[in-house]
Design an enzyme around this catalytic site. Structure first.
Site, short mmCIF file in Angstrom:
data_model
loop_
_atom_site.label_atom_id
_atom_site.label_comp_id
_atom_site.label_asym_id
_atom_site.label_seq_id
_atom_site.Cartn_x
_atom_site.Cartn_y
_atom_site.Cartn_z
N THR A 124 62.70 61.19 60.03
CA THR A 124 63.31 59.97 59.50
C THR A 124 64.10 59.23 60.58
O THR A 124 64.62 59.85 61.52
CB THR A 124 64.27 60.35 58.35
OG1 THR A 124 65.08 59.23 58.02
CG2 THR A 124 65.20 61.51 58.71
N ASP A 125 64.26 57.92 60.38
CA ASP A 125 65.08 57.13 61.32
C ASP A 125 66.56 57.54 61.23
O ASP A 125 67.34 57.23 62.12
CB ASP A 125 64.93 55.63 61.07
CG ASP A 125 65.37 55.16 59.69
OD1 ASP A 125 65.71 56.00 58.83
OD2 ASP A 125 65.38 53.93 59.47
N GLU A 126 66.94 58.24 60.14
CA GLU A 126 68.36 58.59 59.97
C GLU A 126 68.86 59.54 61.04
O GLU A 126 70.06 59.67 61.24
CB GLU A 126 68.62 59.17 58.57
CG GLU A 126 68.38 58.15 57.51
CD GLU A 126 69.09 58.40 56.19
OE1 GLU A 126 70.00 59.26 56.13
OE2 GLU A 126 68.73 57.73 55.22
N TYR A 148 72.29 65.54 55.38
CA TYR A 148 70.82 65.35 55.32
C TYR A 148 70.27 65.04 56.70
O TYR A 148 69.36 65.72 57.20
CB TYR A 148 70.46 64.23 54.33
CG TYR A 148 69.06 63.69 54.53
CD1 TYR A 148 67.94 64.48 54.27
CD2 TYR A 148 68.84 62.38 55.01
CE1 TYR A 148 66.63 63.99 54.48
CE2 TYR A 148 67.56 61.89 55.21
CZ TYR A 148 66.47 62.69 54.95
OH TYR A 148 65.19 62.21 55.16
N LYS A 152 67.75 67.14 59.22
CA LYS A 152 66.46 66.64 59.72
C LYS A 152 66.45 66.62 61.25
O LYS A 152 65.44 66.93 61.88
CB LYS A 152 66.19 65.22 59.17
CG LYS A 152 65.94 65.16 57.67
CD LYS A 152 64.65 65.84 57.22
CE LYS A 152 63.41 65.13 57.64
NZ LYS A 152 62.18 65.76 57.03
P1 NAD Z 1 60.92 63.68 47.90
O1 NAD Z 1 62.32 64.15 47.71
O2 NAD Z 1 60.35 62.67 46.98
O3 NAD Z 1 59.92 64.94 47.88
C1 NAD Z 1 60.21 66.14 48.56
C2 NAD Z 1 59.16 67.16 48.13
O4 NAD Z 1 59.39 68.37 48.87
C3 NAD Z 1 59.22 67.51 46.64
O5 NAD Z 1 57.92 67.53 46.11
C4 NAD Z 1 59.85 68.90 46.62
O6 NAD Z 1 59.45 69.68 45.53
C5 NAD Z 1 59.34 69.46 47.94
N1 NAD Z 1 60.19 70.54 48.46
C6 NAD Z 1 61.55 70.52 48.60
N2 NAD Z 1 61.98 71.71 49.08
C7 NAD Z 1 60.88 72.47 49.28
C8 NAD Z 1 60.66 73.77 49.80
N3 NAD Z 1 61.68 74.54 50.17
N4 NAD Z 1 59.40 74.26 49.87
C9 NAD Z 1 58.35 73.48 49.47
N5 NAD Z 1 58.50 72.24 48.96
C10 NAD Z 1 59.74 71.73 48.88
O7 NAD Z 1 60.87 63.19 49.43
P2 NAD Z 1 60.10 61.95 50.09
O8 NAD Z 1 60.95 60.74 49.94
O9 NAD Z 1 58.69 61.96 49.65
O10 NAD Z 1 60.19 62.40 51.62
C11 NAD Z 1 59.16 63.19 52.20
C12 NAD Z 1 59.51 63.43 53.67
O11 NAD Z 1 59.65 62.18 54.34
C13 NAD Z 1 60.84 64.15 53.87
O12 NAD Z 1 60.69 65.06 54.93
C14 NAD Z 1 61.83 63.06 54.23
O13 NAD Z 1 62.86 63.54 55.05
C15 NAD Z 1 60.91 62.10 54.99
N6 NAD Z 1 61.32 60.67 54.94
C16 NAD Z 1 61.53 60.04 53.75
C17 NAD Z 1 61.84 58.67 53.75
C18 NAD Z 1 62.07 57.90 52.45
O14 NAD Z 1 62.47 56.73 52.53
N7 NAD Z 1 61.81 58.46 51.30
C19 NAD Z 1 61.95 57.98 54.96
C20 NAD Z 1 61.75 58.68 56.15
C21 NAD Z 1 61.40 60.02 56.13
O1 DAU Z 2 66.00 55.81 56.36
C1 DAU Z 2 65.15 56.77 55.80
C2 DAU Z 2 65.86 57.51 54.71
O2 DAU Z 2 65.96 56.61 53.61
C3 DAU Z 2 65.17 58.78 54.29
O3 DAU Z 2 65.15 59.67 55.35
C4 DAU Z 2 65.88 59.41 53.09
O4 DAU Z 2 65.18 60.54 52.63
C5 DAU Z 2 65.96 58.38 51.97
O5 DAU Z 2 66.68 58.92 50.88
C6 DAU Z 2 66.60 57.11 52.46
O6 DAU Z 2 68.02 57.28 52.71
P1 DAU Z 2 69.08 56.14 52.30
O7 DAU Z 2 70.40 56.77 52.17
O8 DAU Z 2 68.95 54.97 53.21
O9 DAU Z 2 68.43 55.73 50.89
P2 DAU Z 2 69.09 55.48 49.45
O10 DAU Z 2 68.01 54.91 48.60
O11 DAU Z 2 69.86 56.63 48.95
O12 DAU Z 2 70.14 54.31 49.76
C7 DAU Z 2 69.71 53.08 50.36
C8 DAU Z 2 70.97 52.24 50.57
O13 DAU Z 2 71.45 51.83 49.29
C9 DAU Z 2 72.12 52.98 51.22
O14 DAU Z 2 72.83 52.08 52.06
C10 DAU Z 2 73.01 53.42 50.06
C11 DAU Z 2 72.80 52.30 49.05
N1 DAU Z 2 72.88 52.69 47.64
C12 DAU Z 2 72.11 53.73 47.21
C13 DAU Z 2 72.16 54.14 45.89
C14 DAU Z 2 71.31 55.32 45.43
C15 DAU Z 2 73.70 51.99 46.75
O15 DAU Z 2 74.38 51.01 47.14
N2 DAU Z 2 73.73 52.40 45.44
C16 DAU Z 2 73.02 53.46 44.97
O16 DAU Z 2 73.11 53.81 43.78
#
Ligand code: NAD
Ligand code: DAU
Length: 332
Positions: A124-126, A148, A152
């Site tokens: 992730t970019d985080e 988190y 990562k």
């Molecule tokens: P998500 O939370 O929707 O899904 C995570 C999945 O991993 C779930 O199906 C969960 O059951 C499974 N899981 C969790 N712990 C596990 C374990 N110990 N063993 C096996 N399975 C397990 O997540 P997502 O948003 O689909 O993200 C997927 C990947 O992409 C993650 O690695 C996350 O860090 C990365 N990512 C997400 C975003 C985003 O915006 N959602 C952005 C950048 C990177």
């Molecule tokens: O940047 C990539 C990441 O994006 C992934 O690696 C993470 O898994 C994913 O959860 C996401 O993280 P963020 O913290 O950026 O996403 P989130 O949707 O939780 O929040 C997006 C922005 O919105 C953040 O600045 C917090 C704000 N927010 C979020 C929620 C849930 C609110 O203001 N209110 C809310 O209720």
């Protein structure tokens, strides 16, 4: 190709599995997923009977199970499995350290032992932290600010170490904030869409001026696919959609699409350690030939439409009915 995908029952993993099965008629996938609160088999309902797809319920920290699956010599392992929600990591960091760092390490050990040809870590970019001006590139220092992103980042460093020390053929993708169908309604966009569909207010943290760099999930999937087929071992690739928006911009777009006014905004206490801005350069992957395809505004309309058309999917999650069902089917 035979792929071992972990975390494929989550948001991005399920979109990726569908993308691969549709695009490559010869590819087979095993999906290893623990089915935590975020894993949902109904994300994969349309392909669950596909003979090229198999599901294994299990934990990436389970060395015996991981070794068994990796000993079958998949052509590549793609590790999507993680605890992913920043707010949960502030409340309970241990789960993040366990799955995101130790789970990744367990997979790397297996990849080393069975000489896997390609290991892709979905990151992730985080991990770069927050940036007020300019954009992060792959060489930017890692400065994670939440449990988190620190977990990562720990995983990314372990991936790097296994490549340098043991020659495990690894690649890393780091994408910006994804949005699209099947995203768990705890994250900003699906939470706000579904709250408004329920005629509830939306909680904006702090002043709402934090910036995120949004990418439609199918663009992230095509980027990961591109890295799988064209990436160089040992390299890191950023993936983004080049669309920076403040949280208030996003909120107002959703309010407008759902015919609501700003009285539905509720300003709430800020997230501790809240990153102010993310901005990601994907020049490296662009120069390798990858292009994002989706226009942000059109993708937002498609996403809002998807949540409107699938109330059954998110209402079961929000009401807790879905978790009860899985406890009955699979135990705790
Ligand atoms: P998500 O939370 O929707 O899904 C995570 C999945 O991993 C779930 O199906 C969960 O059951 C499974 N899981 C969790 N712990 C596990 C374990 N110990 N063993 C096996 N399975 C397990 O997540 P997502 O948003 O689909 O993200 C997927 C990947 O992409 C993650 O690695 C996350 O860090 C990365 N990512 C997400 C975003 C985003 O915006 N959602 C952005 C950048 C990177
Ligand atoms: O940047 C990539 C990441 O994006 C992934 O690696 C993470 O898994 C994913 O959860 C996401 O993280 P963020 O913290 O950026 O996403 P989130 O949707 O939780 O929040 C997006 C922005 O919105 C953040 O600045 C917090 C704000 N927010 C979020 C929620 C849930 C609110 O203001 N209110 C809310 O209720």
């Amino acid at each position: 190709m035979n792929l071992l995908i972990t975390g494929g029952a989550g948001f991005i993993g399920s979109n990726f599995i569908r993308h691969i099965l549709n695009k490559y008629p010869g590819y087979k996938i095993i999906n290893l997923d623990k089915l935590t609160y975020a894993g949902n088999l109904s994300n994969l309902r349309d392909i669950e009977n596909n003979p090229r797809y198999g599901f294994v319920r299990g934990d990436i920290c389970d060395r015996k199970l991981v070794n068994f699956l990796v000993s079958k010599r998949p052509d590549a392992i793609l590790n999507f499995a993680a605890e992913t929600h920043v707010d949960r990591s502030i409340l309970a960091p241990q789960d993040f350290i366990k799955t995101d760092i130790l789970g990744t390490h367990t997979l790397l050990e297996a990849a080393k032992k069975y000489r896997t040809d390609i290991f892709i870590q979905i990151s992730t970019d985080e991990v770069y932290g927050s940036i007020l001006n300019g954009s992060f590139v792959e060489e930017s220092p890692l400065r994670p600010n939440s449990p988190y992103s620190a977990s990562k980042a720990g995983a990314d460093l372990m991936v790097r170490a296994y490549q340098k020390t043991f020659a495990v053929p690894t690649l890393i993708t780091r994408s910006s904030n994804n949005f699209g169908p099947f995203q768990y309604p705890e994250k900003l966009i699906p939470l706000f869409i579904t709250n408004l569909l329920e005629d509830k207010k939306v909680p904006v943290y702090g002043d709402g001026e934090q910036v995120r760099d949004w990418v439609y999930v199918l663009d992230n999937c095509s980027g990961i696919d591109y890295v799988l087929h064209n990436g160089q071992i040992g390299e890191i690739y950023n993936i983004s959609g080049n669309t920076e928006k403040t949280n208030l911009d996003i909120t107002k777009i959703i309010l407008t699409h759902l015919g609501k006014n700003e009285s539905y905004i509720e300003y709430v206490k800020d997230r501790p350690g809240h990153d102010r801005r993310y901005s990601l350069s994907f020049d490296k992957l662009y120069n390798l030939g990858w292009r994002p395809r989706y226009d942000f505004s059109e993708a937002m309309v498609k996403t809002i439409q998807w949540y409107k058309e699938n109330p059954d999917w998110w209402q079961k999650i929000k009401s807790g009915e879905y978790l009860e069902y899985y406890r009955e089917q699979y135990g705790k």
